[in-house]
Design an enzyme around this catalytic site. Structure first.
Site, PDB file in Angstrom:
ATOM      1  CG  ASP A  68      -1.781   1.214   1.352  1.00  0.00           C
ATOM      2  OD1 ASP A  68      -2.044   1.848   0.313  1.00  0.00           O
ATOM      3  OD2 ASP A  68      -2.197   1.528   2.480  1.00  0.00           O
TER       4      ASP A  68
ATOM      5  CE1 TYR B  28      -4.158   1.984   7.161  1.00  0.00           C
ATOM      6  CE2 TYR B  28      -5.047   0.414   8.744  1.00  0.00           C
ATOM      7  CZ  TYR B  28      -3.965   0.923   8.038  1.00  0.00           C
ATOM      8  OH  TYR B  28      -2.717   0.389   8.204  1.00  0.00           O
TER       9      TYR B  28
ATOM     10  CG  ASP C 109      -3.593   4.866  -2.003  1.00  0.00           C
ATOM     11  OD1 ASP C 109      -2.984   3.800  -1.782  1.00  0.00           O
ATOM     12  OD2 ASP C 109      -4.363   5.383  -1.179  1.00  0.00           O
TER      13      ASP C 109
END
Length: 483
Positions: A104, A148, A291
């Site tokens: 990630d 998150y 991303d």
């Protein structure tokens, strides 16, 4: 050398002046990505993945070798789940304990479930790290947490050797998660997340795995790159390459742009086009991040609504939006024609509390998010958001010299295309051939996507479902707004 971000194969450079490169093997570490075909009964998993802001995926242990030019390449495959989650396998400790992780670029820490995770249900469905079983484990114990987009994890720091492909990163600090507070983690195909972002956003200022790869001289070139395979019939989900990029997976020349803000891999994006027509939204520049943990294209609600309108995607009917157009559309239009500052229009007609404090067209939040804020009443806040979006849309139409009637009709249509709170919108699969291309301008080069590339299609024939690849996500200042 300045920090750069590569668009095309998503090749990312860590060129921090604080990291020294020690000569070692000139080989590449290639981590294969695994893939699982999407089925109609699992469409909700796509929604979960789209909502996940720090994100998706895991599974499968595999390491191969093959030649790329003159250098030997270490391969770690990635698995593709639902064309939305891509994950690969790493190991921690001695002897090795395997974990499936998302690679990630939107975060910087490595975490996996801990054997001390007793009261969090997701831990019982995933592999757990057992410190007592590792001869290279070093105790740390400092508590920590990460939040998150759709959940959070908490636990404590530990230290051990981490193997990625054939590379062993020694004494890597990582998080043993003892609590995973999200349904997303329960349903996810991954055990943990391996962050590839900058140390600036690392919780606890921990040195990321990628930094230590470079510092310990495990790779020659300070480059990593992704190839994500979208072919649903191919068991090979793709790969992540450490130490370079694989020419077998791209054509033409790469385009480099500077990293504008360390933290995420953030860069400047230029004009955004639907068909060959500018939306005007990013003509003067927009901030964007590459991303690898995000499943879809995300952008501000205002422009995503325009995109979904152009491609015929259907979202939720916004009552507040249509109410603003019906009752205040004429007034907004007249104020803009009279050259009233756009950021003051909604406050002048009484729909927004603050005069000029809203960043119209960039930092607009979704109605759902804004309703949760306590600065004003629910009804007032929703109408303010709808008004701000209407101002941006009417501005864009005025630039195109549209008539008053056409402008208000168009704005009303956009209201009907606002995405749902989960962000997903669907299109008619039979209309793909007539849908426009959408294009991003990056580094003065236009990157066009065809409908087949920005639509997620599942199933065949009458059972086919097509999901728009564009979803709304409004990150407030100062970190946002971001594409």
């Amino acid at each position: 050398m300045g920090k750069k971000i590569l668009l095309a194969s998503l090749c990312l450079w860590v060129l921090s002046s604080s990291i020294a490169l020690h000569a070692s093997s000139d080989g590449l570490v290639r981590i294969p990505l695994n893939k699982k075909r999407l089925d109609l009964n699992s469409l909700n998993a796509v929604k979960i993945a789209a909502k996940e802001d720090r994100y998706a995926d895991s599974l499968r242990n595999c390491a191969n070798h093959r030649n790329m030019g003159d250098s030997e390449v270490d391969i770690v495959p990635l698995k593709n789940y639902l064309d939305a989650q891509y994950f690969g396998v790493i190991s921690i400790g001695t002897p090795a304990q395997n974990f499936t992780v998302i690679f990630d670029t939107g975060s910087s820490n490595l975490w996996v479930p801990s054997s001390k995770c007793y009261f969090s249900i997701p831990c019982y469905f995933h592999a757990k790290y057992k410190a007592r079983s590792s001869s290279t484990y070093t105790e740390n114990g400092k508590s920590c947490s990460i939040h998150y987009g759709s959940g959070s994890i908490s636990g404590f720091f530990s230290q051990d050797n981490v193997q990625v492909g054939d590379l062993v990163v020694k004494d890597q600090v990582f998080i043993e998660a003892t609590r995973e507070a999200s349904l997303t983690f329960l349903l996810a195909k991954f055990d943990g997340i391996l962050g590839l972002g900058f140390q600036e956003i690392s919780v606890g200022n921990v040195v990321p795995v990628w930094y230590n790869m470079v510092e310990q001289g495990l790779i020659n070139d300070k480059v990593f790159s992704f190839w994500l395979n979208r072919n649903p019939d191919d068991t090979d989900g793709g790969e992540i390459v450490f130490g370079g990029s694989d020419p077998n997976h791209f054509m033409g020349e790469h385009t480099y742009v500077p990293v504008t803000r360390k933290g995420y891999w953030q860069f400047e994006m230029g004009d955004f086009l639907i068909g060959n027509q500018s939306t005007g939204f990013c003509a003067s520049g927009c901030a964007a991040i590459a991303d690898s943990g995000t499943s879809l294209f995300t952008g501000p609600t205002t422009i995503v609504a325009e995109i979904n309108h152009a491609i015929g995607a259907e979202g939720i009917l916004s009552v507040e939006c249509k109410e603003v157009v019906s009752q205040y559309g004429d007034m907004i239009l007249e104020l803009l024609i009279a050259e009233t500052q756009p950021q003051k229009v909604c406050s002048q007609i009484g729909l927004c509390v603050f005069d000029g404090a809203q960043n119209v067209g960039t930092g607009i939040e979704t109605v759902v998010e804004r309703q949760n804020r306590e600065k004003s009443s629910v009804g007032q806040d929703a109408l303010c958001v709808a008004c701000e979006m209407a101002v941006v849309w009417i501005q864009n139409q005025l630039r195109q010299n549209q008539t008053k009637e056409r402008i208000l009709t168009y704005i009303n249509e956009l209201c009907e295309r606002l995405p749902s709170p989960m962000g997903e919108s669907t299109v008619d699969c039979n209309d793909l051939a007539s849908m426009p291309n959408v294009s991003f301008t990056i580094g003065d080069k236009i990157f066009a996507l065809t409908p087949e590339e920005y639509i997620l299609k599942t199933g065949v024939g009458e059972e086919a479902i097509c999901v728009s690849g564009f979803t709304a996500f409004d990150l407030p200042p100062p970190r946002g707004p971001l594409w």
